[in-house]
Structure formats: structure tokens, C-alpha cells
Design a protein around this motif. Sequence first.
Motif, PDB file in Angstrom:
ATOM      1  N   PHE A  26      -3.551   2.612  -8.569  1.00 46.43           N
ATOM      2  CA  PHE A  26      -4.316   1.410  -8.906  1.00 46.43           C
ATOM      3  C   PHE A  26      -3.474   0.160  -8.639  1.00 46.43           C
ATOM      4  O   PHE A  26      -3.076  -0.552  -9.570  1.00 46.43           O
ATOM      5  N   PRO A  27      -3.177  -0.120  -7.374  1.00 45.16           N
ATOM      6  CA  PRO A  27      -2.321  -1.274  -7.066  1.00 45.16           C
ATOM      7  C   PRO A  27      -2.933  -2.603  -7.481  1.00 45.16           C
ATOM      8  O   PRO A  27      -2.216  -3.518  -7.907  1.00 45.16           O
ATOM      9  N   ASP A  28      -4.266  -2.729  -7.364  1.00 45.36           N
ATOM     10  CA  ASP A  28      -4.908  -3.987  -7.760  1.00 45.36           C
ATOM     11  C   ASP A  28      -4.785  -4.206  -9.270  1.00 45.36           C
ATOM     12  O   ASP A  28      -4.565  -5.330  -9.731  1.00 45.36           O
ATOM     13  N   SER A  29      -4.928  -3.129 -10.041  1.00 46.35           N
ATOM     14  CA  SER A  29      -4.778  -3.234 -11.487  1.00 46.35           C
ATOM     15  C   SER A  29      -3.353  -3.660 -11.846  1.00 46.35           C
ATOM     16  O   SER A  29      -3.134  -4.509 -12.714  1.00 46.35           O
ATOM     17  N   ALA A  30      -2.377  -3.065 -11.182  1.00 50.13           N
ATOM     18  CA  ALA A  30      -0.982  -3.409 -11.446  1.00 50.13           C
ATOM     19  C   ALA A  30      -0.699  -4.864 -11.106  1.00 50.13           C
ATOM     20  O   ALA A  30      -0.014  -5.570 -11.857  1.00 50.13           O
ATOM     21  N   ALA A  31      -1.244  -5.324  -9.988  1.00 47.25           N
ATOM     22  CA  ALA A  31      -1.026  -6.721  -9.594  1.00 47.25           C
ATOM     23  C   ALA A  31      -1.648  -7.685 -10.609  1.00 47.25           C
ATOM     24  O   ALA A  31      -1.070  -8.741 -10.918  1.00 47.25           O
ATOM     25  N   LEU A  32      -2.808  -7.326 -11.122  1.00 42.57           N
ATOM     26  CA  LEU A  32      -3.469  -8.180 -12.117  1.00 42.57           C
ATOM     27  C   LEU A  32      -2.643  -8.302 -13.399  1.00 42.57           C
ATOM     28  O   LEU A  32      -2.467  -9.398 -13.928  1.00 42.57           O
ATOM     29  N   THR A  33      -2.147  -7.187 -13.894  1.00 43.26           N
ATOM     30  CA  THR A  33      -1.379  -7.235 -15.137  1.00 43.26           C
ATOM     31  C   THR A  33      -0.095  -8.034 -14.950  1.00 43.26           C
ATOM     32  O   THR A  33       0.324  -8.764 -15.851  1.00 43.26           O
ATOM     33  N   GLN A  34       0.529  -7.926 -13.785  1.00 47.65           N
ATOM     34  CA  GLN A  34       1.735  -8.709 -13.514  1.00 47.65           C
ATOM     35  C   GLN A  34       1.408 -10.194 -13.408  1.00 47.65           C
ATOM     36  O   GLN A  34       2.161 -11.043 -13.895  1.00 47.65           O
ATOM     37  N   TRP A  35       0.275 -10.508 -12.793  1.00 41.93           N
ATOM     38  CA  TRP A  35      -0.119 -11.908 -12.660  1.00 41.93           C
ATOM     39  C   TRP A  35      -0.378 -12.545 -14.025  1.00 41.93           C
ATOM     40  O   TRP A  35       0.057 -13.663 -14.297  1.00 41.93           O
ATOM     41  N   VAL A  36      -1.080 -11.812 -14.895  1.00 44.92           N
ATOM     42  CA  VAL A  36      -1.375 -12.339 -16.225  1.00 44.92           C
ATOM     43  C   VAL A  36      -0.099 -12.524 -17.040  1.00 44.92           C
ATOM     44  O   VAL A  36       0.024 -13.475 -17.811  1.00 44.92           O
ATOM     45  N   ALA A  37       0.861 -11.616 -16.871  1.00 43.91           N
ATOM     46  CA  ALA A  37       2.126 -11.749 -17.593  1.00 43.91           C
ATOM     47  C   ALA A  37       2.829 -13.047 -17.218  1.00 43.91           C
ATOM     48  O   ALA A  37       3.522 -13.653 -18.047  1.00 43.91           O
ATOM     49  N   ARG A  38       2.635 -13.493 -15.978  1.00 35.33           N
ATOM     50  CA  ARG A  38       3.267 -14.747 -15.530  1.00 35.33           C
ATOM     51  C   ARG A  38       2.396 -15.968 -15.817  1.00 35.33           C
ATOM     52  O   ARG A  38       2.878 -17.098 -15.765  1.00 35.33           O
ATOM     53  N   ASN A  39       1.114 -15.758 -16.071  1.00 33.19           N
ATOM     54  CA  ASN A  39       0.168 -16.873 -16.238  1.00 33.19           C
ATOM     55  C   ASN A  39      -0.682 -16.634 -17.480  1.00 33.19           C
ATOM     56  O   ASN A  39      -1.911 -16.501 -17.392  1.00 33.19           O
TER      57      ASN A  39
END
Length: 371
Positions: free
Chosen positions: A17-30
Motif C-alpha cells: 500500500f505505497p499510497d497509504s504509506a505516502a499519505l501517513t507520512q505527508w500528514v505527519a509532516r503537515n
Amino acid sequence: MQDPSAAWHVPFSARLFPDSAALTQWVARNEHEAWRAVTTTRQLVDRGVKHRHAHGVLLLSVGMPFSAWMVLREAEYEATQAQGGDREGPLPPGSDDPVLRALRADLSTASVRCGFWDLGMNQLMKATQCTARPDEEPLELYRRGEMLYGALSRRKQERSLQRLRVAYFEELAGRGEATPVQRLEHAKSLLALGALDHSIADYDAAEDVLVPLGEDKEHGKVALELLVGMHLQAGARDREQQARARRRLHRVSADSAVLREGAAADEGSRQIRDLELQHTAGILSFLSEHAGDAEPGPELRRRLLLLARAHPDQPHCAVNAALAYLERGLRSEAQAALDLADGPLSDADCGDLAALGLTIAHTARMRKAAG
């Protein structure tokens, strides 16, 4: 007691689930964009399992475990059907579905963060059914299972230990020999029992210890922080006492982290809070009805009651608690839950509850004042 899932990465499989992983990382930064991300991903859930999963793990990442549980549960059901199985039964022999395995692992994380540790263990066990050949991910599942099993065992030991501590400190207090430090430890043990058993009686007993201890010159600040934190988690018997505790803590330590936690948030944070409370009340009520009088039914109803007391501005919490008790024939408990609401309740809720013989005291007071 510490949540073992705090150390578990989300999503379980960034590879699948690369898209899911990218989303969680993005939210952690924003973090300030969390609500916008929630509303955006929610619009895409009907496009399939991967979009539903992305929305679910995003909810988990922004601190909405009950909302995540609901979404991930539907994603897991959809993936299970695609494999020819059903939610409760085993998969067909020879099934090897790493996507379903990862979904169940993330659903397990959501369950544990909701406080459904036994259910989380069951979902971890079901996740291992989706493995026909060894690789690193099943080893991670077994590691999580060991962590959760250990935490479940320690929770029983923790309950026994805290009860012994409470009995010891009560004996000291009864003889007038409890020092301020011992009174503080007494309150901490009562708070631990309150959290373990979702017990209003233990929270109220802790308040009885902490209120006078808040006047102590050396330990008053710590006592007030514990008291205000308890009020945020479990509400208070006396709303004025709750307000006084906050004022006293502000005088002693205006920059206290506990005060910041209970301060007014931005609109996005309020939307996240309100949506999570709505789903929390609904899920606890649903599971309570499913369990009936057997465990964890009584525990779920206690959690609903605490939720209603902690959030009197959210009357749907009180309504869910009242209906859950009423469904078991516990009319006095249902009325006590309903009395916690600051209202106003909707006309539909008022009509439904009145038809069941429950009085809506706050709404009646409001209408009298308005008339």
C-alpha cells in the motif's frame, strides 16, 4: 497501561500500500492539513479496497481509531469476499493473499487503539491465515501477537497490583498517616483502575484525593494536572469543580501541557474530534448490543457512560449510552446517562426517548426558559 500498538508502524505493509504509506507520512509532516486530507480521501473510498485502506490508515494516523476501525473493517470485508470467504469463517484452503493479510494487520492495530485488545488479537490470528509461504511480514505479525499477548497478561496483573496499592493507601489514610506523596500515589492507582475498568467510581475516588491535595505547596501542581487530565478523559461529577480545577492550575502553571490539551482547537481539529466522537459512540453502542449481558457488554456500556460524561456538549454520546442501557432493561442507568447531556437534543431524539419513558431534563429546562 501503555498501548502496545504504539510501536506498530502504519500501514502494516508500505510495499503493498505505497499510497497509504505516502499519505501517513505527508500528514505527519503537515498536521495542520489533517482535516483536509481526511475529507479528500473520504471522497474516494468507493473506488475500491486500496482507496478505502488509504482513508482508514490516514484516520488511524491522525488519531481517529474508531473511525479507522469502521473503514478498515469494511475494506477487510470487501477483500475477504473477493477471496471467496466470509467475515467470520476461514478462507478457502491454500489461500495466500498478502493484501488481505495487511488489511487485517491494520484492522488489528485500529482495534487495539480503540481498546479492543482481545478483538485485535483475534484479527492478528486471522491475518496469519493469509500466508501460504514464509516471508518477513508474517514474522512481524507473530511479533505483534507476542507483544499483545504479553500486554493482555500484564493488564490482569496490573489490575491486581493497583487494587492492592489502593487498599494499602486507604488503610494509611484511615489512620491519618498518609503523606502527600502517598496520597498522590493513591490517586494514581485509582486513575489506573479507572482506565483499566472504565470505572466512574474509581475516577470519582481519585478526584476526592486530588482536590484537597491540589492545595499542597510541594505537590499541588502535579495533583492539579492529574485532576484536570482526568476531567478531560472522564468528565466530573461537578462541572463547577472541573472549572475550579482548571482555574487553579492556570494560576499555578499557566503553560501546563494539560491546559493546552483542553484548549480551544482550530476548526479542522474540532471537526476531527466531533467525527471521532460520533463514530466512537456509535461503535460502542453497536458492539454493546451485539455482546448483550456477556462480556464485554457491561464494559462497553461503562465506556459509553464515561464518554457521555466527558463530552456533555455532544448529546449523541448520552443518547447512545442511554439506549444501550435501556436495551438491557437498565432504566435507571439509562436515565442517569441521559442526564449527563448538556443538549440540546434533537426533536427526533426527544420524541424517541420520551416514548420509551425517559425524561429529557436538560431539554425540558431549556424549553421552559425559552417559554
